[in-house]
Design an enzyme around this catalytic site. Structure first.
Site, PDB file in Angstrom:
ATOM      1  CE  LYS A  87      -4.349   1.138   2.308  1.00 13.09           C
ATOM      2  NZ  LYS A  87      -5.111   0.946   3.554  1.00 13.09           N
TER       3      LYS A  87
HETATM    4  O1  G3P Z   1      -9.792   2.206   4.555  1.00 12.55           O
HETATM    5  C1  G3P Z   1      -9.169   3.359   5.054  1.00 12.55           C
HETATM    6  C2  G3P Z   1      -9.633   3.551   6.425  1.00 12.55           C
HETATM    7  O2  G3P Z   1      -8.974   2.719   7.338  1.00 12.55           O
HETATM    8  C3  G3P Z   1      -9.732   4.941   6.881  1.00 12.55           C
HETATM    9  O3  G3P Z   1     -10.935   4.955   7.526  1.00 12.55           O
HETATM   10  O4  G3P Z   1     -12.627   5.776   9.037  1.00 12.55           O
HETATM   11  O5  G3P Z   1     -10.214   6.423   9.359  1.00 12.55           O
HETATM   12  O6  G3P Z   1     -11.533   7.350   7.467  1.00 12.55           O
HETATM   13  P1  G3P Z   1     -11.344   6.213   8.393  1.00 12.55           P
END
Ligand code: G3P
Length: 218
Positions: A87
């Site tokens: 990634k």
């Molecule tokens: O898939 C990316 C994720 O882990 C970020 O999620 O909820 O932190 O925006 P969030």
């Protein structure tokens, strides 16, 4: 549409895998930190443990921001297990690194994508997956799902092979909206995936079936 779980929590990954519908896992440095995984060797061991639970792709993120550092880290991650996808953030160095990995046959997930232009560059560099963060766009009064529609349309128009992996999915409705938008993959927390099971008519219907069965069978 493939279902990935967005966590580094081994018991949640196992629960999703046991459900039989899991296609992979995405992690990021915040999710690893949330599980208290620290130190390079522990982090690598944790990725290996995840790969042993699931059958599909496991995204492992580079920390370096410089090109050479990204290449070194990505090669270590990729050598760890055949299921690992490296990634890489959408930066200038990140795009160069994705191109390098792509030429070497190392699969990549281009992360922190918030625009169609970024997604276009990721596809041109040969990313295996592109990760638009829909929840974080919603957080700033933008429209995350709309971006999925745009990227899917653009990739279809030009025939790019990069898969659209909707990330920062926060809830069950997001999953359904991404399915309508034509995302190839969603990555979501376990609760959002399990939320797809819920319907009050299923609950009441089941209750009635069991009550009727008991009336006759005791
Ligand atoms: O898939 C990316 C994720 O882990 C970020 O999620 O909820 O932190 O925006 P969030």
């Amino acid at each position: 549409m493939k279902f990935f779980i967005d966590t580094a929590n081994l018991s949640q990954i196992k629960e999703a895998q046991d459900l039989g519908v899991l296609d992979g896992v995405t992690t990021n440095p915040s999710l690893m930190a949330k599980e208290g995984v620290k130190g390079q060797q522990n982090i690598l061991n944790h990725y290996k443990a995840i790969c042993e639970i699931v059958d599909g792709d496991v995204s492992a993120e580079v920390i370096a921001l410089d090109y050479e550092g990204m290449i070194t880290e990505g090669e270590i991650l990729s050598a760890l297990h055949p299921q690992i996808v490296v990634k890489v953030p959408i930066t200038k160095n990140g795009i160069k690194a994705i191109k390098y990995f792509s030429d070497k046959g190392i699969r990549t997930n281009c992360t922190l994508v918030f625009s169609a232009g970024q997604a276009l560059l990721a596809a041109k560099a040969g990313a295996t997956y592109v990760s638009p963060f829909i929840g974080r766009l919603d957080d700033i009064s933008s429209d995350g799902v709309e971006l999925i529609y745009k990227i899917v349309e653009m990739y279809n128009y030009y025939g790019y092979q990069t898969e659209v992996l909707a990330a920062s999915v926060r809830h069950t409705q997001h999953i359904l909206q991404c399915a309508e938008a034509g995302a190839d993959v969603i990555t979501a927390p376990l609760d959002a995936i399990l939320g797809l099971l819920n319907h009050p008519l299923t609950d009441s219907g089941l209750e009635k079936f069991l009550a009727d069965y008991k009336k006759v069978n005791g």
